[in-house]
Structures are given as structure tokens and as C-alpha cells.
Design a protein around this motif. Structure first.
Motif, PDB file in Angstrom:
ATOM      1  N   GLU A  29       0.803  -1.121  -0.024  1.00  0.00           N
ATOM      2  CA  GLU A  29       0.016   0.037   0.097  1.00  0.00           C
ATOM      3  C   GLU A  29       0.927   1.280   0.050  1.00  0.00           C
ATOM      4  OE1 GLU A  29       0.021  -1.334   4.441  1.00  0.00           O
ATOM      5  OE2 GLU A  29      -0.125  -2.302   2.339  1.00  0.00           O
ATOM      6  N   HIS A  30       2.164   1.394   0.350  1.00  0.00           N
ATOM      7  CA  HIS A  30       2.930   2.273   0.548  1.00  0.00           C
ATOM      8  C   HIS A  30       4.136   2.285  -0.721  1.00  0.00           C
ATOM      9  CE1 HIS A  30       1.083   3.817   3.938  1.00  0.00           C
ATOM     10  NE2 HIS A  30       1.339   2.869   4.792  1.00  0.00           N
ATOM     11  N   TRP A  31       4.468   1.018  -1.193  1.00  0.00           N
ATOM     12  CA  TRP A  31       5.585   0.749  -1.886  1.00  0.00           C
ATOM     13  C   TRP A  31       5.313   0.000  -3.255  1.00  0.00           C
ATOM     14  CZ3 TRP A  31      10.186   2.688   0.288  1.00  0.00           C
ATOM     15  CH2 TRP A  31      10.131   3.012   1.534  1.00  0.00           C
ATOM     16  N   ARG A  32       6.204   0.733  -4.328  1.00  0.00           N
ATOM     17  CA  ARG A  32       6.244  -0.087  -5.441  1.00  0.00           C
ATOM     18  C   ARG A  32       7.756  -0.030  -5.910  1.00  0.00           C
ATOM     19  NH1 ARG A  32       1.718  -0.501  -4.472  1.00  0.00           N
ATOM     20  NH2 ARG A  32      -0.057  -0.112  -5.763  1.00  0.00           N
ATOM     21  N   ILE A  33       8.084  -0.961  -6.717  1.00  0.00           N
ATOM     22  CA  ILE A  33       9.620  -1.517  -7.306  1.00  0.00           C
ATOM     23  C   ILE A  33       9.519  -1.232  -8.648  1.00  0.00           C
ATOM     24  CG2 ILE A  33      11.473  -2.890  -7.068  1.00  0.00           C
ATOM     25  CD1 ILE A  33      10.229  -4.162  -4.575  1.00  0.00           C
TER      26      ILE A  33
END
Length: 308
Positions: A29-33
Motif C-alpha cells: 500500500e506504500h511501496w512499488r518497485i
């Protein structure tokens, strides 16, 4: 708020997999890579896409350098999703979920004029200095007469504690790991894509400082930097470094800066040769280093710009 982590790869599948094994544990919900692969020959983009389907892999057709790849991954990712923050992270790092979350929290609490970085350690737990000073022209030139250790001491200077906080500061911090608002990255002007390798982070930092940004290390968010190395050998790395240095000084200080860079590199390599030649008959390492500095000396006279 969402943060995009950007990794740049060029081969090195195993160490990238180890890094992503931790990053994949961060809450979605807070991070993408996003991964920008610089035309690896070891199958990295295909393997990573299978191993980490939650990460977006951009397989670039040509290796145009560290700066270009970071810019490309961020810009392509923004076409699909909005992000508040971006974290540029070297793939040869050992991170923790806790350290990454602390950096994100730092960025969220800040007014937007700070670029955050973790405290970086070597594999053995010793401190790896990633903080630097911007040297005056006189200090820069005098480093040509110093040993490598002496020059490094001047380049790093003193890492200062920020009163009543867990932060440490210096003029700038290298891009092993940077956390900042996405808007900050665009306001500063992204990475200069004319720089293939080395000095791209110093160039960005120099522009950022001129705009009033500061760099802070979070002493409570340690990571490990293994230092895999992207160039093929010591000579190619050294030539690339000197090429990028020439570009940086010419870009920011004009003709006088280019002359300063050339004189510095000529004097540095001439003095190194003088110290190495007496040992070259007896030690292979001295002969190898002498050959490198002979090439660098010639490049200081004839090199015309950026190597790729």
C-alpha cells in the motif's frame, strides 16, 4: 502516500535478487518497485520478472548509463501511477524493511527541502563514508599532491551531527540510496544523461544545493553497501571517472573548470608514476598501476569528453 523504489541493474542477477528479497516484504500500500536493466547479458530482466512479479522490470535495449536508466524507470512508472516519493537504491545493497520505512517516514515529515539517505556500512560492519564536501578549486587542485588516503580525508571532511536529532550532515551524500519527493527530483532537473557513470550524483547534488536543498543521513537507518562495480576493469573505471570529472568541471565552471580538471589529473598521474616506477621492476601491482596512470596522464592531455 506511495514511494517508488528504483534499482538499476547491469548483470549482477544474484545480488539484485538478494536485495529484492527484502524489498518485496515492504507493504504494497506504500511501496512499488521499478527495475531498469541496462541491457544485461546474464538474463537478469527475464529472471527478475519471474522471481518478483510485483516489481516492474524495464529491459532497456542499450546501456546508456546509470543516470539515464534511473530517469527512464521513474518517468515510465509515472505514466501508470502517481508517486509522492522516489527512492533511488543501488542493487548491490543489503537493506532492511525497518531502514526503508524510516527513510520514508523522514521524507513524509519533512518540508520537502531535504534529500535523505541511510547510514551506510561495509559488510564487516565498519562505516562506509558516503558523505562528501564540495571542495574549493584550490583544495581540489592540492589533492593532486596528496596520497589517496589524504585526498579522501579532504573530500569527506567532518560528518556533523544535527543537534537533538539522529541525523548527520555534510555538503552532499552519494546516491547509494536517496529518498526524496518526486517533485524534488524534477525541480532539480533529474540526472544528467550525458554522464554515463561517476559524477552523476555529484552533479545532481551540486544543482540541488544551489537550489537550497540539504542532504541528511539517518543514523538509525543503516544499510550495507557491497560495492559490486559496474565497469569492466580498473582502467576502464578510472578512465570513465576522469572523463566524467572533466565534464562536471566544464559544465559548472566553464573553460577554467575544464583546464583545472586537466591540470589536476596530469599532476596527479605524473606524481603517481614517479612513485610507482622505482617499484615496477619488482612488483606486478606497481607495473599495473603505472600503466593505468600512464593512460590517465595521456587522457588528461588528449581526452575530449565523456566516455561511453
Amino acid at each position: 502516500m506511495k514511494t517508488l523504489i528504483v534499482l538499476v541493474t547491469y548483470n549482477g542477477y544474484a545480488m539484485t535478487k538478494d536485495c529484492l528479497s527484502v524489498l518485496s516484504k515492504l507493504p504494497s500500500e506504500h511501496w512499488r518497485i521499478a527495475i531498469a536493466d541496462n541491457a544485461s547479458s546474464d538474463g537478469s530482466p527475464q529472471k527478475l520478472a519471474v522471481d518478483f512479479p510485483q516489481a516492474k522490470v524495464y529491459a532497456l535495449s542499450k546501456n546508456k548509463g546509470f543516470g539515464f536508466a534511473n530517469n527512464e524507470a521513474l518517468c515510465r512508472s509515472l505514466k501508470n501511477e502517481n508517486f509522492d516519493f522516489v527512492c533511488f537504491l543501488n542493487n548491490d545493497t543489503i537493506v532492511t524493511v525497518e531502514a526503508m520505512e524510516k527513510l520514508r517516514e523522514d521524507a513524509e515529515k519533512d518540508s520537502g527541502k531535504t534529500i535523505f539517505a541511510p547510514l551506510v556500512k561495509n559488510r564487516d560492519g565498519s562505516l562506509q563514508r558516503t558523505d562528501y564536501r564540495f571542495l574549493s578549486h584550490a583544495e581540489f587542485f592540492l589533492n593532486a599532491f596528496r596520497t589517496v588516503r589524504g585526498a579522501d580525508k579532504r573530500l569527506h571532511g567532518e560528518l556533523k551531527a544535527v543537534a537533538e536529532t539522529h541525523f548527520l550532515s555534510n555538503d552532499w551524500i552519494n546516491a547509494v540510496c536517496w529518498m526524496m519527493p518526486v517533485q524534488t527530483f524534477f525541480d532539480v532537473g533529474m540526472f544528467d544523461e550525458k554522464i554515463f557513470m561517476y559524477y552523476e550524483d555529484q552533479d545532481f547534488a551540486y544543482r540541488a544545493r544551489k537550489l537550497g536543498y540539504r542532504f541528511l543521513l539517518n543514523a538509525e537507518a543503516p544499510i550495507v553497501h557491497l560495492g559490486g562495480g559496474s565497469a569492466k576493469n580498473v582502467l576502464s573505471r578510472s578512465l570513465q571517472h576522469d572523463s566524467s570529472q572533466l565534464y562536471f568541471y566544464r559544465k559548472h565552471f566553464g573553460y577554467g573548470g575544464a583546464v583545472l580538471s586537466r591540470i589536476f589529473r596530469f599532476v596527479r598521474s605524473l606524481l603517481r608514476l614517479g612513485m610507482l616506477v622505482p617499484f615496477a621492476l619488482f612488483k606486478k601491482s606497481a607495473r599495473d598501476n603505472a600503466r593505468i596512470h600512464w593512460k590517465l596522464l595521456l587522457f588528461s592531455l588528449n581526452g575530449k569528453g565523456i566516455l561511453k
